[in-house]
Design a protein around this motif. Structure first.
Motif, PDB file in Angstrom:
ATOM      1  N   LEU A 208      60.562  56.843 115.572  1.00  0.00           N
ATOM      2  CA  LEU A 208      60.507  58.120 114.798  1.00  0.00           C
ATOM      3  C   LEU A 208      60.262  57.821 113.460  1.00  0.00           C
ATOM      4  O   LEU A 208      59.852  58.961 112.821  1.00  0.00           O
ATOM      5  CB  LEU A 208      61.715  58.862 115.154  1.00  0.00           C
ATOM      6  CG  LEU A 208      61.979  59.284 116.716  1.00  0.00           C
ATOM      7  CD1 LEU A 208      63.188  60.544 116.793  1.00  0.00           C
ATOM      8  CD2 LEU A 208      60.687  60.117 117.114  1.00  0.00           C
ATOM      9  N   ASP A 212      54.110  60.834 111.208  1.00  0.00           N
ATOM     10  CA  ASP A 212      54.391  62.035 112.286  1.00  0.00           C
ATOM     11  C   ASP A 212      53.377  62.192 112.951  1.00  0.00           C
ATOM     12  O   ASP A 212      53.499  62.715 114.229  1.00  0.00           O
ATOM     13  CB  ASP A 212      54.568  63.365 111.143  1.00  0.00           C
ATOM     14  CG  ASP A 212      56.084  63.252 110.584  1.00  0.00           C
ATOM     15  OD1 ASP A 212      56.792  62.468 111.099  1.00  0.00           O
ATOM     16  OD2 ASP A 212      56.270  64.238 109.771  1.00  0.00           O
ATOM     17  N   GLU A 213      52.078  61.679 112.640  1.00  0.00           N
ATOM     18  CA  GLU A 213      50.934  62.140 113.411  1.00  0.00           C
ATOM     19  C   GLU A 213      50.735  61.179 114.694  1.00  0.00           C
ATOM     20  O   GLU A 213      49.709  61.214 115.557  1.00  0.00           O
ATOM     21  CB  GLU A 213      49.744  62.307 112.701  1.00  0.00           C
ATOM     22  CG  GLU A 213      49.150  61.138 112.166  1.00  0.00           C
ATOM     23  CD  GLU A 213      49.986  60.721 110.589  1.00  0.00           C
ATOM     24  OE1 GLU A 213      49.464  59.697 109.680  1.00  0.00           O
ATOM     25  OE2 GLU A 213      50.887  61.445 110.367  1.00  0.00           O
ATOM     26  N   THR A 234      53.750  63.897 119.964  1.00  0.00           N
ATOM     27  CA  THR A 234      53.461  63.154 118.758  1.00  0.00           C
ATOM     28  C   THR A 234      54.863  62.826 117.950  1.00  0.00           C
ATOM     29  O   THR A 234      55.763  63.486 118.322  1.00  0.00           O
ATOM     30  CB  THR A 234      52.896  64.105 117.672  1.00  0.00           C
ATOM     31  OG1 THR A 234      53.617  65.241 117.035  1.00  0.00           O
ATOM     32  CG2 THR A 234      51.318  64.573 118.108  1.00  0.00           C
ATOM     33  N   VAL A 235      55.059  62.066 117.089  1.00  0.00           N
ATOM     34  CA  VAL A 235      56.398  61.669 116.468  1.00  0.00           C
ATOM     35  C   VAL A 235      56.896  62.989 115.855  1.00  0.00           C
ATOM     36  O   VAL A 235      58.300  63.445 115.981  1.00  0.00           O
ATOM     37  CB  VAL A 235      56.061  60.508 115.349  1.00  0.00           C
ATOM     38  CG1 VAL A 235      57.474  60.633 114.343  1.00  0.00           C
ATOM     39  CG2 VAL A 235      55.920  59.335 116.077  1.00  0.00           C
ATOM     40  N   ALA A 236      55.889  63.886 115.107  1.00  0.00           N
ATOM     41  CA  ALA A 236      56.520  65.161 114.640  1.00  0.00           C
ATOM     42  C   ALA A 236      57.086  66.061 115.806  1.00  0.00           C
ATOM     43  O   ALA A 236      58.336  66.750 115.335  1.00  0.00           O
ATOM     44  CB  ALA A 236      55.376  65.807 113.922  1.00  0.00           C
ATOM     45  N   LYS A 239      60.674  64.574 116.727  1.00  0.00           N
ATOM     46  CA  LYS A 239      61.667  64.757 116.034  1.00  0.00           C
ATOM     47  C   LYS A 239      62.000  66.156 115.921  1.00  0.00           C
ATOM     48  O   LYS A 239      63.347  66.489 115.840  1.00  0.00           O
ATOM     49  CB  LYS A 239      61.112  64.465 114.655  1.00  0.00           C
ATOM     50  CG  LYS A 239      60.974  62.752 114.417  1.00  0.00           C
ATOM     51  CD  LYS A 239      60.937  62.524 112.971  1.00  0.00           C
ATOM     52  CE  LYS A 239      59.746  62.832 112.207  1.00  0.00           C
ATOM     53  NZ  LYS A 239      59.631  62.380 110.864  1.00  0.00           N
TER      54      LYS A 239
END
Length: 308
Positions: A208, A212-213, A234-236, A239
């Motif tokens: 993470l 973010d993308e 996606t990471v975003a 999270k």
């Protein structure tokens, strides 16, 4: 995003810019995602986590999944550079050895697979088993790098689900195996031999911490609520909405949540079948004098496992 259904393949990303082109092959029998990751600039590709078909009721084996992937690579005019496993799987057989035999492409896994081999060598009582990782052509350590065509690949050591789990970060895409699932399914169990919820928390934090993308591709999707299978986030998104990570602000909270859930879960139905194949790089047992192959199945090997 076009998602695969049943056993058909589906491209789940475009091939613009320097991004890898990712195609998923869903094995509905084991809910497993297999990937072909291709460099649009060169047509070179890798296979990640291929499945060798096995029916535990009849003992039948087949290569339908692997052959479908090979047909796709041929039809798309791709060149196979790597056959990659993220960890020794507990819920399906790896097709890595079969694919190497068909293509000559090198196989690879994380270097800590030797620790998994030692653990399961004892469980299976195999004193002569080679627990040195020599069943693969390359063993990756944390931070190692290589390439698929012109695409850079970085390896993250991601233990917790198993002792040996790794993540492949290919350009803007991360193949996270069984650390994270899709956000509505949370995170992976940690109650296998050698598993650790604390280690999984640390591994997920590293994932993470990617931009973010970054596209996250998961190793399984169990289709909660009966929805269509999904494999990419996606990471975003992870999270913000992962059903475990978004609720746990600390490692202690996560470990308590994960261990409480794991205590209720029966072992995967193929764990004792699959590990003896997968710690040997996907090799089935050698035929005996009658020409038949036999799996070795230890009884009472996983003390304390929930019955299911």
């Amino acid at each position: 995003m076009d998602q695969t259904r049943d056993n058909r393949s589906a491209p789940v990303t475009g091939d613009n810019g320097g991004k890898p082109r990712v195609t998923v092959f869903f094995d509905k029998r084991t809910f497993s995602a297999q990937y072909v990751v291709a460099d649009p600039a060169t047509g070179k590709c890798a296979i990640i986590d291929p499945v060798l078909d096995f029916d535990e009721k009849s003992g039948a084996t087949a290569t339908d999944n692997a052959d479908r992937i090979l047909a796709f690579i041929r039809d798309e005019g791709l060149e196979l550079e790597w056959i990659l496993d993220t960890h020794p799987h507990a819920d399906h057989f790896s097709a890595a050895h079969y694919l190497k035999g068909r293509t000559g492409a090198p196989t690879a896994i994380g270097q800590k697979v030797v620790e998994v081999q030692k653990l399961w060598k004892a469980i299976y009582n195999w004193p002569d088993f080679r627990a040195d990782g020599s069943q693969w052509d390359r063993l990756f350590a944390d931070g190692d790098s290589f390439a698929i065509g012109t695409l850079p690949v970085r390896v993250l050591f991601s233990p917790g689900h198993t002792l040996a789990s790794i993540t492949y970060v290919v350009g803007d895409a991360a193949f996270v195996h069984d650390t994270l699932f899709m956000p509505d399914s949370g995170t992976a169990r940690c109650d296998f031999p050698g598993g650790s919820a604390s280690r999984l928390w640390t591994s997920i934090q590293a994932i993470l911490a990617l931009p973010d993308e970054t596209r996250i591709f998961v190793g399984h999707d169990y289709q909660p609520g009966g929805r269509a299978p999904r494999f990419e986030s996606t990471v975003a998104e992870q999270k913000a909405t992962n059903s475990h990570m978004s609720k746990c602000a600390t490692e202690a909270e996560f470990v308590a949540l994960r261990e409480a859930r794991d205590a209720t879960l029966p072992m995967p139905k193929l764990i004792l079948h699959a590990l003896q194949v997968n710690i040997d790089g996907g090799r089935l047992p050698e035929p005996e004098a009658n020409g038949k192959r036999y799996l070795k199945f230890p009884l009472d090997a996983l003390d304390g496992a929930a019955w299911g």
